[in-house]
Design an enzyme around this catalytic site. Structure first.
Site, PDB file in Angstrom:
ATOM      1  N   ASP A  72       3.563   4.933  -6.213  1.00  0.00           N
ATOM      2  CA  ASP A  72       3.543   6.029  -7.198  1.00  0.00           C
ATOM      3  C   ASP A  72       2.538   5.804  -8.313  1.00  0.00           C
ATOM      4  O   ASP A  72       2.736   6.258  -9.446  1.00  0.00           O
ATOM      5  CB  ASP A  72       4.949   6.256  -7.811  1.00  0.00           C
ATOM      6  CG  ASP A  72       6.012   6.410  -6.759  1.00  0.00           C
ATOM      7  OD1 ASP A  72       5.751   7.103  -5.772  1.00  0.00           O
ATOM      8  OD2 ASP A  72       7.099   5.825  -6.919  1.00  0.00           O
ATOM      9  N   LYS A 105      -2.297   7.346  -6.543  1.00  0.00           N
ATOM     10  CA  LYS A 105      -3.419   7.076  -5.627  1.00  0.00           C
ATOM     11  C   LYS A 105      -4.013   8.369  -5.052  1.00  0.00           C
ATOM     12  O   LYS A 105      -5.215   8.441  -4.843  1.00  0.00           O
ATOM     13  CB  LYS A 105      -2.949   6.196  -4.460  1.00  0.00           C
ATOM     14  CG  LYS A 105      -2.540   4.801  -4.862  1.00  0.00           C
ATOM     15  CD  LYS A 105      -2.019   4.018  -3.677  1.00  0.00           C
ATOM     16  CE  LYS A 105      -0.701   4.484  -3.123  1.00  0.00           C
ATOM     17  NZ  LYS A 105       0.464   4.357  -4.013  1.00  0.00           N
ATOM     18  N   GLY A 152       4.317   9.966  -1.102  1.00  0.00           N
ATOM     19  CA  GLY A 152       4.165  11.288  -1.701  1.00  0.00           C
ATOM     20  C   GLY A 152       2.921  11.266  -2.570  1.00  0.00           C
ATOM     21  O   GLY A 152       2.923  10.685  -3.634  1.00  0.00           O
ATOM     22  N   HIS A 153       1.838  11.839  -2.069  1.00  0.00           N
ATOM     23  CA  HIS A 153       0.581  11.809  -2.812  1.00  0.00           C
ATOM     24  C   HIS A 153       0.293  13.208  -3.369  1.00  0.00           C
ATOM     25  O   HIS A 153       0.192  14.160  -2.617  1.00  0.00           O
ATOM     26  CB  HIS A 153      -0.564  11.327  -1.909  1.00  0.00           C
ATOM     27  CG  HIS A 153      -0.408   9.885  -1.501  1.00  0.00           C
ATOM     28  ND1 HIS A 153      -1.227   9.253  -0.613  1.00  0.00           N
ATOM     29  CD2 HIS A 153       0.485   8.951  -1.898  1.00  0.00           C
ATOM     30  CE1 HIS A 153      -0.851   7.985  -0.474  1.00  0.00           C
ATOM     31  NE2 HIS A 153       0.201   7.792  -1.240  1.00  0.00           N
ATOM     32  N   GLN A 191       2.388   3.564  -0.661  1.00  0.00           N
ATOM     33  CA  GLN A 191       3.244   2.622  -1.377  1.00  0.00           C
ATOM     34  C   GLN A 191       2.349   1.663  -2.188  1.00  0.00           C
ATOM     35  O   GLN A 191       1.233   2.009  -2.501  1.00  0.00           O
ATOM     36  CB  GLN A 191       4.198   1.861  -0.445  1.00  0.00           C
ATOM     37  CG  GLN A 191       5.254   2.724   0.222  1.00  0.00           C
ATOM     38  CD  GLN A 191       4.752   3.477   1.424  1.00  0.00           C
ATOM     39  OE1 GLN A 191       4.088   2.929   2.283  1.00  0.00           O
ATOM     40  NE2 GLN A 191       5.053   4.750   1.520  1.00  0.00           N
TER      41      GLN A 191
HETATM   42  P1  IMP Z   1      11.410   2.969   2.869  1.00  0.00           P
HETATM   43  O1  IMP Z   1       9.920   2.843   2.868  1.00  0.00           O
HETATM   44  O2  IMP Z   1      11.867   4.412   2.919  1.00  0.00           O
HETATM   45  O3  IMP Z   1      12.066   2.115   3.906  1.00  0.00           O
HETATM   46  O4  IMP Z   1      11.956   2.429   1.448  1.00  0.00           O
HETATM   47  C1  IMP Z   1      11.894   1.043   1.093  1.00  0.00           C
HETATM   48  C2  IMP Z   1      11.631   0.900  -0.402  1.00  0.00           C
HETATM   49  O5  IMP Z   1      10.303   1.344  -0.701  1.00  0.00           O
HETATM   50  C3  IMP Z   1      12.548   1.735  -1.295  1.00  0.00           C
HETATM   51  O6  IMP Z   1      12.791   1.020  -2.506  1.00  0.00           O
HETATM   52  C4  IMP Z   1      11.730   2.973  -1.600  1.00  0.00           C
HETATM   53  O7  IMP Z   1      12.116   3.582  -2.808  1.00  0.00           O
HETATM   54  C5  IMP Z   1      10.343   2.366  -1.692  1.00  0.00           C
HETATM   55  N1  IMP Z   1       9.274   3.324  -1.360  1.00  0.00           N
HETATM   56  C6  IMP Z   1       8.925   3.757  -0.131  1.00  0.00           C
HETATM   57  N2  IMP Z   1       7.894   4.609  -0.209  1.00  0.00           N
HETATM   58  C7  IMP Z   1       7.580   4.702  -1.499  1.00  0.00           C
HETATM   59  C8  IMP Z   1       6.556   5.425  -2.207  1.00  0.00           C
HETATM   60  O8  IMP Z   1       5.711   6.125  -1.633  1.00  0.00           O
HETATM   61  N3  IMP Z   1       6.556   5.245  -3.558  1.00  0.00           N
HETATM   62  C9  IMP Z   1       7.421   4.440  -4.202  1.00  0.00           C
HETATM   63  N4  IMP Z   1       8.388   3.758  -3.581  1.00  0.00           N
HETATM   64  C10 IMP Z   1       8.460   3.890  -2.242  1.00  0.00           C
END
Ligand code: IMP
Length: 434
Positions: free
Chosen positions: A13, A16, A40-41, A223
């Site tokens: 977040d 990017k 989420g971009h 991420q």
């Molecule tokens: P997952 O990727 O859905 O398995 O989530 C694993 C961890 O990564 C969790 O703490 C999510 O909140 C975090 N996470 C996954 N994708 C994002 C992102 O795009 N931005 C921020 N946190 C993320």
């Protein structure tokens, strides 16, 4: 040959998407190499806010080809919705412009069901996943029971889908969760695969060709460093390689492509995190509310994918130095500087302390953060509204001092600073080495 990697230097977040959008105007190919629709971009163009989860942010420009690389996990239903949204907004999406790796893995409805069931089973120690099936899809990949894009187009696709759903159903039953109907899953996947068949390509070859022909390949990380499966705050991480090195396996590039690569670390001027896990500089109360925003604006700190309020805190320079090292960053982009206007003073974490000892760097990497307290450098804030500024020299002295402190701490130049969500609300550093 030019490779530029845009990577998140925090817990995701960082903003990017709009930074990729800024660089993408010159790019020949823009590629995602990890993750799926957990990302989420956001990119704001005029009145339109584009929220992209799978398609690289570069698609909004007319020139670059957008690639979904083999390191990704794709929910084709989400992809279809995103492509429809882009087309409705007048963005051309043809097989010439969007390329999907034949080796990208598929997130099936069984993976999404498993994500929910596994999180429920973890109870109080849940990871706080986005619920998009990311972990189960990468588990299937590592287990060698996953479905790739090419598998959905193979003659025996139906058989493979049935075997996959049956395997997931065994786990779902063991977790007391509802099993899925394999026929319904197969029908859905078949329809999606037919729609995207013309887009499927050997994207590793095409990425290599772009570089060989002297083009600019922009790799868009999803991420952030601290969510990396190996180098993040394990187990509170995502399941993919989010760091810059993930580009090489996630797109199929040789490591020699790294020569002279630009590695841009995108970093918010404060720290945020969604989901569980350690966060040494976290704040709460009124201060948290000021940093997070009320939720009235799309750029406030609420998840683009899940809508969850993000945890917030002061910028952690120790973790940022770590990100600089792990990614081999060559430059920084600092986002949301406008949000810090009006703070009387600002804190920047420059070291940790534990049992009377000071640590300028992480002694055991970010998994072992328990008991470490941040050591802050406190600096004066500024009152001026930064959002109309486009000239570095017009930034208040206190803002430039804050940026210089980040530069000093990481040993990296700050190339760009964002002062608002709009596409043009960026300030370039004239002293940036060219
Ligand atoms: P997952 O990727 O859905 O398995 O989530 C694993 C961890 O990564 C969790 O703490 C999510 O909140 C975090 N996470 C996954 N994708 C994002 C992102 O795009 N931005 C921020 N946190 C993320």
């Amino acid at each position: 040959m030019t490779l530029q990697i845009i990577t998140g230097a925090q817990w995701g977040d960082e903003g990017k998407g709009r930074i990729v959008d800024w660089f993408a105007a010159q790019a020949d190919l823009v590629a995602r190499f990890n993750g799926g629709d957990n990302a989420g971009h956001s990119v704001t163009v005029g009145e339109t806010l584009f929220k992209l989860h799978l398609v690289p942010s570069g698609i909004i420009h007319p020139k670059p080809v957008a690639v979904l690389g083999n390191g990704m996990v794709l929910n084709l239903r989400s992809l279809a919705a995103e492509v429809d949204m882009l087309q409705a907004a007048g963005i051309e999406i043809t097989p010439a412009r969007l390329r999907i790796s034949h080796a990208a893995h598929i997130i099936t409805p069984a993976h999404t069901a498993l994500d929910a069931a596994l999180e429920a089973a973890r109870g109080g120690s849940s990871i706080g996943t986005t619920g998009r099936g990311i972990g189960p899809a990468y588990t299937s990949k590592a287990e060698r029971s996953g479905l790739r894009m090419a598998d959905l187009l193979a003659v025996n696709a139906g058989e493979r889908i049935f075997a996959h759903v049956e395997a997931c159903n065994r786990t779902l039953r063991a977790l007391n969760a509802q099993p899925l109907n394999p026929t319904a899953v197969a029908e859905e996947l078949h329809a999606c695969a037919q729609r995207f068949a013309p887009f499927v390509a050997d994207t590793a070859y095409e990425s290599h060709q772009t570089l060989a022909q002297g083009g600019l390949l922009l790799a868009e990380g999803a991420q952030g460093t601290l969510l990396d499966i190996d180098h993040g705050t394990y187990p509170y991480v995502t399941s993919s390689a989010t760091v810059a090195a993930g580009v090489f396996t996630g797109l199929g590039l040789g490591v020699t492509a790294a020569q002279n690569a630009v590695v841009t670390g995108v970093c918010k001027c404060f720290q945020t995190r969604v989901g569980s896990g350690p966060f040494p500089t976290e704040v709460d109360g009124d201060l948290a509310l000021r940093l997070r925003g009320s939720g009235a604006n799309p750029w406030d700190e609420y998840g683009t994918t899940t809508g969850r309020p993000r945890r917030v805190g002061w910028l952690d320079g120790v973790l940022l130095r770590y990100a600089a090292r792990i990614n081999g960053l060559t430059e920084l982009v600092i986002t949301k500087l406008d949000i810090l206007s009006g703070f009387e003073s600002l804190k920047l974490c420059v070291a940790y302390t534990k049992d009377g000892k000071t640590y300028p760097d992480l002694p055991f990497g970010p998994t072992e953060l328990e008991g470490y307290e941040p050591v802050y450098e406190e600096m004066p804030g500024w009152d001026e509204d930064l959002s109309p500024l486009r000239d570095w020299d017009a930034l208040p002295e206190a803002a430039r001092r804050y940026l210089n402190a980040i530069s000093r701490l990481t040993g990296l130049p700050v190339r760009l600073v964002s002062v608002g969500p709009e596409r043009e609300q960026l300030v370039e550093n004239p002293a940036y080495p060219r």
